[in-house]
Design an enzyme around this catalytic site. Structure first.
Site, PDB file in Angstrom:
ATOM      1  CG  ASP A   1      -1.850   1.096   1.217  1.00  0.00           C
ATOM      2  OD1 ASP A   1      -2.727   0.970   0.306  1.00  0.00           O
ATOM      3  OD2 ASP A   1      -2.210   1.927   2.062  1.00  0.00           O
TER       4      ASP A   1
ATOM      5  CD  GLU B   1      -2.077   2.081  -3.466  1.00  0.00           C
ATOM      6  OE1 GLU B   1      -3.132   2.698  -3.807  1.00  0.00           O
ATOM      7  OE2 GLU B   1      -1.541   2.482  -2.441  1.00  0.00           O
TER       8      GLU B   1
END
Ligand code: NOJ
Ligand code: CA
Length: 588
Positions: free
Chosen positions: A241, A313
Site C-alpha cells: 500500500d 501500489e
C-alpha cells in the site's frame, strides 16, 4: 513491429458460430496455469475485498470463512491468484487500511486459524495468495502510536512517526502545507495531558492513519519481521500500500504552488500525484529513498522458496518512472494506473500499451494491466462517463451528470476483452466479472469512506465500488449471507447480476470472463509478445499475440473485421463487421 492487415474479407463468418458464452470450448493446448517459476509474470490476479466478498456469520460484513467457502467459484472463473485487501486488526476507520496489529486478524474477519484454513484451501485449488501490507502508516490505535503519544517530545517512540512543532508564534500552524489525500490538512495537533496544545503529527490520509517515519531503522526492522510473519504462514506475496509515499523529502519542505494541485483533483494531494518524468514532483510522493526499502524487502522474500512476489501500489506516471519500482532487485510487479486511467480512445490506449511494454520490458519486468479496484469508479460505469470526474471523488445522487450505463458496460466488456489478451499479468477486482456497475444512489447515511467525512460530503469517495457481491438472485442480501444484513445496501437490480443468474447465461459478463480466462491460458497469451496490427482505422486498436489477432473498435461506427476465425467477442457478432465499442479475438 507493425503488420498491416487488409480487412475486407473474413475467412469465416462470425455470428452464431462464435458465441461469447460457456458453450464454446477453449483450446486445451499451450502451457498450464501460472503455477511455475516466476508465476507472477503472467498471472491473472483477482482482488478480494474481504468485507464485501461473502459473509459467513450474517453480521453484514464479509469474512475469511466466507472467502474459503467461495474459493471454488474463483477457481472455476479461471484466475491464478487472489489478492486480499487488509483483514488485519483494525478499527476500520479506512476499511482496514488502518492497521492496529499487523500480526493478527481482525475479529470481524475471523481468526489467524481462519486465515490459515483459507490459505490452505486456496493452495489446494492451485490459487496463489497475496496479502495487503500497509507500511506507510499505522492506525492511531496501534500500540506504537499510543506509546508515542504517551512519550515525551523528542523520545524514541515519537521518532517512529512524524511529530513536529507547529509554525507561528504559538505553534498553532501546521509544520508545512501538505494536504491529506482524503481532504483537509495532512497534520493534526495533539492536546497534551495538561490540556495545552502540543505537537503535530503527519497523516497523508485520515487523522487516524499517522505516517510512519521510514528514516527510523527501528521501523524498518519491525516490517522485516512482519513480512516474515506472513511468509512463514505461506503467503505468496504482498501488495504494498502507498509504496510511493513511504519516504518523504528531507526536512519535509512545503509543497510548491506548481506541485500543489498538480493532481487530478486540483484540490491537494490525491492518489496519483507524480506526473513527471523528472525527479519527484512532490515532497511526499515518489522519493528516491523508497527504492532502498524495496531492495531490502526483495532480499527478505528471496530467502523463501516458491517465488514470492511484491506488487507495489505506486500512483506514479509515466510508465518510465513507474518502472523504477520493478528493477530486477526491487519489487516484482507494480500496478499500472496509467493504463487504468486511459480514456476510451484508440490513440491513447495504443500509446499507454506501447509505453508500458517498453518501460517495464526495459527493466526486465512484466507489464501489469488493471481496469478496476476498490479505490476507483468501477469501469463498467467509468467508461460511460464523458465528464471530468477526478479519482477519489466517486459518484453520488448529487453528482451533476449521470454516466451512460449502456455504453459503460459495453465498453467495459470490450476493454476487458482487450486487456486479457495483453502479455504480462492482469488484475481483476471482485464483481467486475459480473459486470457490476458503481452504486451511485447510496444514501448519505450509509457512506463510510473517510473522504466523504473529511470533505463534508463534497467528494463521495469510494463506497460505490465496495458494495457486497450478489451470489444468488434470491435469498437474503442476494446470497452474500443468510440474514440479509449488508454493510452497504445492494441495489434491487443486482438480483439480475447475481452469479447464479450469469452462470446459466452464455451471453453474460461472467461467461465472457470465463471464456477469456480459459482462452488466455490455453493460448499462453500472458507469456506472449505483442505485435501491432495497423490499417484498420484510427478508432481501432489491433494487435497480434500468440497466434491471436485482437481487434477493438473504440469508434462510433462499425468497422470491417479482419480475416480470421473469431474465437470470442465482447458482444455477439453478425456478419463480418465489428460494431462500435466491441472487441474480438480472431485466430490467425
Ligand atoms: C491505498 C488503498 O488502496 C486505499 O484504499 C487506502 O485508503 C489508502 N491507500 C490508504 O491506506
Ligand atoms: Ca461476517
Amino acid at each position: 513491429m507493425t503488420t498491416p492487415l487488409t480487412s475486407t474479407s473474413t475467412d469465416t463468418p462470425t455470428s452464431a458460430a462464435t458465441p461469447t458464452g460457456a458453450a464454446a470450448q477453449p483450446q486445451t493446448t499451450g502451457r498450464t496455469r501460472a503455477t511455475g517459476k516466476e508465476w507472477w509474470r503472467t498471472a491473472v490476479i483477482y482482488q478480494v475485498y474481504p468485507r464485501s466478498f461473502a459473509d459467513s456469520n450474517g453480521d453484514g460484513i464479509g469474512d475469511l470463512p466466507g472467502i474459503t467457502a467461495h474459493l471454488p467459484a474463483l477457481r472455476t472463473l479461471g484466475v491464478d491468484a487472489i489478492w486480499l485487501s487488509p483483514f488485519m486488526t483494525s478499527p476500520q476507520r479506512d476499511a482496514g487500511y488502518d492497521v492496529a496489529d499487523y500480526r493478527d486478524v481482525d475479529p470481524i474477519f475471523g481468526t489467524l486459524h481462519d486465515f490459515d484454513r483459507m490459505l490452505g484451501a486456496a493452495h489446494e485449488l492451485g490459487l496463489r495468495v497475496i496479502v495487503d501490507l500497509v507500511p506507510n502508516h499505522t492506525s492511531s490505535d496501534h500500540a506504537w502510536f499510543q506509546a508515542a503519544l504517551a512519550s515525551a517530545e523528542g523520545s524514541e517512540e515519537r521518532e517512529h512517526y512524524y511529530f513536529r512543532d507547529g509554525k507561528g508564534e504559538n505553534g498553532d500552524e501546521p509544520p508545512n502545507n501538505w494536504e491529506s489525500v482524503f481532504g483537509g490538512p495532512a497534520w493534526t495537533r495533539l492536546t497534551d495531558p495538561d490540556g495545552t496544545p502540543g505537537q503535530w503529527y503527519l497523516h497523508l490520509f485520515d487523522s487516524s492513519q499517522p505516517d510512519l517515519n521510514w528514516e527510523d531503522p527501528w521501523v524498518r526492522e519491525q516490517f522485516r519481521g512482519i513480512l516474515r510473519f506472513w511468509l512463514d504462514r505461506g503467503v505468496d506475496g504482498f501488495r504494498i500500500d502507498v509504496a510511493h509515499g513511504m519516504v518523504k523529502a528531507e526536512g519535509l519542505p512545503d509543497e510548491t504552488d506548481a506541485e500543489h494541485g498538480g493532481s487530478m483533483s486540483g484540490a491537494g494531494a490525491t492518489l496519483e500525484p507524480d506526473i513527471s518524468d523528472e525527479p519527484p514532483s512532490s515532497p511526499f510522493w515518489g522519493q528516491e529513498g523508497g527504492h532502498e526499502i524495496f531492495r531490502d524487502w526483495h532480499t527478505v522474500l528471496a530467502a523463501y522458496d516458491g517465488d514470492r512476489a511484491l506488487c507495489g501500489e505506486a500512483w506514479v506516471s509515466p510508465p518510465s518512472r513507474l518502472a523504477r519500482y520493478v528493477r530486477p532487485d526491487e519489487m516484482q510487479q507494480t500496478f499500472n494506473f496509467s493504463y487504468l486511467e486511459t480514456p476510451w480512445q484508440a490513440d491513447a490506449l495504443r500509446g499507454v500499451i506501447e509505453d508500458s511494454l517498453e518501460a517495464f520490458g526495459g527493466v526486465g519486468a512484466p507489464s501489469t494491466w488493471v481496469l478496476s479496484n476498490h479505490d476507483v469508479v468501477r469501469h463498467a460505469t467509468r467508461l460511460g462517463i464523458s465528464e471530468d470526474n477526478p479519482q477519489g471523488h466517486g459518484l453520488g445522487p448529487k453528482t451533476p451528470f449521470r454516466p451512460d450505463a449502456v455504453a459503460g458496460i459495453r465498453r467495459a466488456r470490450a476493454a476487458t476483452t482487450l486487456m486479457l489478451a495483453l502479455p504480462g499479468s492482469a488484475y481483476l477486482y471482485q464483481g467486475e466479472e459480473l459486470g457490476l456497475p458503481e452504486v451511485i444512489d447510496l444514501p448519505d447515511s450509509a457512506r463510510q469512506d473517510p473522504t466523504w467525512f473529511r470533505t463534508n460530503g463534497e467528494r463521495y469517495g469510494r463506497d460505490g465500488c465496495r458494495v457486497p457481491l450478489p451470489w444468488t438472485s434470491d435469498g437474503p442480501a442476494n446470497g452474500f449471507n443468510d440474514t440479509g444484513a449488508s454493510w452497504l445496501p445492494q441495489p434491487d437490480e443486482w438480483a439480475g447480476l447475481a452469479r447464479d443468474v450469469e452462470e446459466s447465461d452464455p451471453l453474460s459478463t461472467l461467461s465472457l470472463y470465463r471464456r477469456l480466462l480459459s482462452e488466455r491460458e490455453a493460448r499462453a497469451l500472458g507469456a506472449g509478445e505483442l505485435e501491432w496490427v495497423d490499417g484498420l482505422g484510427d478508432d481501432v486498436v489491433a494487435f497480434r499475440n500468440g497466434g491471436v489477432t485482437v481487434v477493438a473498435n473504440l469508434g462510433t461506427a462499425s468497422v470491417p473485421l479482419p480475416t480470421g476465425l473469431v474465437i470470442l467477442s465482447s458482444e455477439p457478432l453478425s456478419g463480418s463487421e465489428l460494431p462500435a465499442d466491441t472487441a474480438a479475438w480472431l485466430a490467425g
